[in-house]
Design an enzyme around this catalytic site. Structure first.
Site, PDB file in Angstrom:
ATOM      1  N   ASP A  66       0.824  -1.194   0.000  1.00  0.00           N
ATOM      2  CA  ASP A  66       0.000   0.000   0.000  1.00  0.00           C
ATOM      3  C   ASP A  66       0.869   1.260   0.000  1.00  0.00           C
ATOM      4  OD1 ASP A  66      -2.864   0.873   0.325  1.00  0.00           O
ATOM      5  OD2 ASP A  66      -1.927   1.980   1.959  1.00  0.00           O
ATOM      6  N   THR A  99      -3.323   5.257  -4.291  1.00  0.00           N
ATOM      7  CA  THR A  99      -2.285   6.038  -3.611  1.00  0.00           C
ATOM      8  C   THR A  99      -0.922   5.928  -4.285  1.00  0.00           C
ATOM      9  OG1 THR A  99      -1.972   4.190  -2.098  1.00  0.00           O
ATOM     10  CG2 THR A  99      -3.384   5.957  -1.355  1.00  0.00           C
ATOM     11  N   THR A 100      -0.616   4.747  -4.811  1.00  0.00           N
ATOM     12  CA  THR A 100       0.661   4.606  -5.502  1.00  0.00           C
ATOM     13  C   THR A 100       0.616   5.410  -6.799  1.00  0.00           C
ATOM     14  OG1 THR A 100       0.716   2.362  -4.627  1.00  0.00           O
ATOM     15  CG2 THR A 100       2.360   2.914  -6.273  1.00  0.00           C
ATOM     16  N   ASP A 398      -9.064   0.037   1.127  1.00  0.00           N
ATOM     17  CA  ASP A 398      -9.009   0.441  -0.286  1.00  0.00           C
ATOM     18  C   ASP A 398     -10.308   0.080  -0.998  1.00  0.00           C
ATOM     19  OD1 ASP A 398      -6.442   1.197   0.212  1.00  0.00           O
ATOM     20  OD2 ASP A 398      -5.508  -0.062  -1.324  1.00  0.00           O
TER      21      ASP A 398
HETATM   22  P1  ADP Z   1      -2.730   2.121  -6.280  1.00  0.00           P
HETATM   23  O1  ADP Z   1      -2.178   2.297  -4.908  1.00  0.00           O
HETATM   24  O2  ADP Z   1      -2.394   3.280  -7.154  1.00  0.00           O
HETATM   25  O3  ADP Z   1      -4.159   1.742  -6.316  1.00  0.00           O
HETATM   26  P2  ADP Z   1      -2.207  -0.593  -7.061  1.00  0.00           P
HETATM   27  O4  ADP Z   1      -0.998  -1.335  -6.636  1.00  0.00           O
HETATM   28  O5  ADP Z   1      -3.506  -0.941  -6.447  1.00  0.00           O
HETATM   29  O6  ADP Z   1      -1.879   0.936  -6.891  1.00  0.00           O
HETATM   30  O7  ADP Z   1      -2.312  -0.766  -8.643  1.00  0.00           O
HETATM   31  C1  ADP Z   1      -3.318  -0.157  -9.372  1.00  0.00           C
HETATM   32  C2  ADP Z   1      -3.063  -0.316 -10.837  1.00  0.00           C
HETATM   33  O8  ADP Z   1      -3.037  -1.690 -11.209  1.00  0.00           O
HETATM   34  C3  ADP Z   1      -4.200   0.320 -11.626  1.00  0.00           C
HETATM   35  O9  ADP Z   1      -3.672   1.073 -12.671  1.00  0.00           O
HETATM   36  C4  ADP Z   1      -4.985  -0.877 -12.126  1.00  0.00           C
HETATM   37  O10 ADP Z   1      -5.664  -0.624 -13.330  1.00  0.00           O
HETATM   38  C5  ADP Z   1      -3.912  -1.905 -12.294  1.00  0.00           C
HETATM   39  N1  ADP Z   1      -4.470  -3.261 -12.255  1.00  0.00           N
HETATM   40  C6  ADP Z   1      -5.144  -3.834 -11.248  1.00  0.00           C
HETATM   41  N2  ADP Z   1      -5.542  -5.089 -11.582  1.00  0.00           N
HETATM   42  C7  ADP Z   1      -5.101  -5.312 -12.835  1.00  0.00           C
HETATM   43  C8  ADP Z   1      -5.165  -6.432 -13.742  1.00  0.00           C
HETATM   44  N3  ADP Z   1      -5.773  -7.543 -13.407  1.00  0.00           N
HETATM   45  N4  ADP Z   1      -4.582  -6.284 -14.937  1.00  0.00           N
HETATM   46  C9  ADP Z   1      -3.947  -5.156 -15.276  1.00  0.00           C
HETATM   47  N5  ADP Z   1      -3.840  -4.083 -14.465  1.00  0.00           N
HETATM   48  C10 ADP Z   1      -4.409  -4.146 -13.276  1.00  0.00           C
HETATM   49 MG    MG Z   2      -5.085   0.053  -5.556  1.00  0.00          MG
END
Ligand code: ADP
Ligand code: MG
Length: 551
Positions: A66, A99-100, A398
């Site tokens: 996170d 957040t990332t 989240d």
């Molecule tokens: P954040 O803290 O920004 O939410 P995450 O580590 O949750 O970061 O990653 C979010 C990113 O991962 C988003 O851009 C989302 O579209 C992408 N994502 C999540 N699941 C998938 C998937 N199954 N295939 C491709 N991209 C994905």
């Molecule tokens: Mg996320």
């Protein structure tokens, strides 16, 4: 080297030991710090992102993916690093997810700004261009956004799954289970405000956790889980169809704090005194009994004697309950919190299908459940150990954020880097219409947004540049904006088929906060530090406050 006279003509007295960085140097330094912070969380983005293990000074271990948590735990000291941490926190607070994304976007915006500054473009021009780009991005987002109805559980579940995607919280079935719990929880607490607008107060989705069992044992309680024991062993351990009194009253005889002295000269007097106390406590319990209550929760204490009488009357009592829990109980059971026993009547009582004390991993907890139409619910997290349940809690937070933003806002976009390509394409063609130097800033903004598909591709071991080129052209084709990074097949693919959906609001907030942070940081051209430490002169310099950053 400053490009400005000291203090811009004013006389500035700096405290002893203070240091100062001006103009380009300040900008360069701040940009470097922002990029370093962004690179510290970059590798965690997306389902193929890696976790980080953080060890505090006291040796506590956190394993997480996170962004907000990582930054929060890093104890960064540099003011610019703090701004970056703050945008992650704001993102977390406003929309609960992304957040990332917001941090790496801000880092990328500043990197782009750095390039432009080196080319001699003034920060204010860049800021203007970035503002135009952010406005345009909002517009593009609303165009590509898709509508979802709150009864469309299928889509909501996909959004929940994507939000959990990168978190290490069990297999797909477990994640689906958690997603369903959250959707149901959020729907239960959703209400209309005075103006008829739907609102969701996250405080009323209470999260309790206890190590033990597996993540799949995590459950939704239609009511409140109170981390307290029933006060007296003689009280029943469970009541069905409970009538609940909520008190902000102590069932004790107030011991006066004045100097009042009671002269007790004989055993009879002592006896009489105790009897009187006992009578008063019994009267209190009688009032509760008379109201028809079969369970009571009080924020205050309960005297042993009162406990005894309550037990005799078959009433379950829980004392020293947190105020916030009492408020949740009020919303869950429709009870009214009573501040004087004389006011207590049957009308004040709330209802719950079952109140039961259960032993969970050796500790007793009171479940107030099966409430009808509860406006406060509890998600009870279980899992192998403390690290696991902590990460489950962060993911659930989240998901609560993601699901409630779509439910309120009603729109979602296609993830996996797909919507970012739409944004970048749209911004690039917009930049042509704008022209001038702002055009260059808008183009940098487009590049910055593409950091999401780029990073997702990198995390899957794909060639980032090839992927971007392919995605850009796919999005211009007639199949349109559904292509993103298929991280399982290591290729580009139709994200709508895979159900990679994300709340529009999460993207909107990320763009908004990232560009705002970039603006704040770019406006600084004078850094005065009274801490007696010279801020770092370049990338990776000291002053990052003990954060180990990587590239
Ligand atoms: P954040 O803290 O920004 O939410 P995450 O580590 O949750 O970061 O990653 C979010 C990113 O991962 C988003 O851009 C989302 O579209 C992408 N994502 C999540 N699941 C998938 C998937 N199954 N295939 C491709 N991209 C994905
Ligand atoms: Mg996320």
């Amino acid at each position: 080297m400053s490009d400005k006279p000291l203090g811009g003509g004013q006389v500035v007295y700096l405290p002893e030991g203070a240091s100062r960085v001006l103009g380009r140097d300040a900008q360069r330094m701040n940009i470097a710090v922002a990029i370093a912070v962004a690179s510290a969380v970059k590798t965690t983005l997306g389902p193929k992102g890696m976790d980080k293990m953080l060890v505090s000074e006291l040796g506590d271990i956190i394993i997480t993916n996170d962004g907000a948590t990582i930054l929060d735990e890093m104890n960064v000291e540099h003011p610019v690093a703090k701004i970056m941490v703050d945008i992650a926190k704001t993102q977390d607070k406003e929309v609960g997810d992304g957040t990332t994304t917001v941090v790496i976007m801000a880092g990328e915006l500043l990197k782009g700004a750095g390039d432009l500054i080196e080319q001699g473009i003034h920060p204010t021009t860049i800021i203007r261009g970035y503002k135009m780009a952010a406005d345009k991005a909002t517009h593009i987002l609303s165009e590509v956004g898709r509508k979802v109805n709150i009864s469309d559980n299928d889509t909501l579940e996909k959004i929940a799954l994507v939000s959990m995607g990168s978190k290490n919280v069990g297999d797909d079935a477990t994640k689906a289970h958690l997603g369903k719990l959250v959707i149901s929880a959020v729907k239960q607490v959703m209400e209309k405000d005075a103006s008829g607008k739907s609102v969701i107060d996250h405080d009323f989705v209470k999260i309790e956790k206890k190590a033990g069992g597996g993540i799949a044992d995590t459950s939704l309680i239609s009511g409140v889980l109170v981390d307290k024991e029933i006060a007296h062993p003689g009280m029943p351990k469970s009541v069905k169809n409970a009538k609940i009194a909520l008190l902000d009253v102590a069932l004790e005889i107030e011991k006066t704090e004045t100097e009042a002295k009671i002269e007790i000269t004989s055993p009879e007097q002592m006896q009489a005194f105790l009897q009187q106390e006992e009578r008063m406590l019994k009267e209190m319990v009688d009032k509760i009994k008379k109201s028809g209550a079969t369970a009571l929760f009080t924020q205050k204490g309960i005297d042993d004697v009162a406990q005894h009488y309550l037990a005799k009357a078959g009433i379950i009592a829980i004392r020293r309950v947190k105020k916030s829990d009492v408020e949740k109980l009020a919303r869950a059971t429709s009870a009214r919190i009573v501040t004087s026993l004389d006011d207590l009547s049957s009308k004040d009582l709330g209802d719950a299908g079952l109140i039961e004390e259960r032993k969970i991993s050796g500790e007793r907890m009171v479940f107030v459940e099966r409430c009808k139409n509860p406006k406060s619910v509890t998600i009870f997290i279980r899992g192998g150990n403390q690290q696991v349940i902590d990460e489950v809690e962060r993911s659930i937070t989240d998901v609560i954020g993601a699901v409630s933003s779509v439910m309120i806002d009603g729109s979602y976009v296609i993830g996996g880097g797909s919507v970012e390509i739409d944004l970048a394409n749209g911004l690039r063609s917009y930049s042509q219409d704008v022209g001038g130097r702002e055009q260059l800033a808008i183009q940098k903004f487009a590049d910055a947004v593409e950091v999401v598909p780029k990073t997702l591709a990198e995390s899957a071991g794909m060639d980032a540049i090839d992927t971007l080129v392919q995605l850009r052209s796919k999005h211009k084709g007639k199949e349109g904006g559904v292509f993103g990074v298929d991280i399982l097949k290591n290729t580009i693919g139709d994200m709508s088929k895979h159900g990679v959906f994300e709340p529009l609001k999460v993207k909107q907030q990320a763009i908004y906060s990232a560009s705002e942070a970039a603006e704040i940081i770019l406006r600084i051209d004078d850094m005065i530090s009274s801490r007696g430490r010279t801020p770092p002169g370049g990338p990776g310099g000291p002053g990052m406050g003990g954060m180990g950053h990587e590239d």
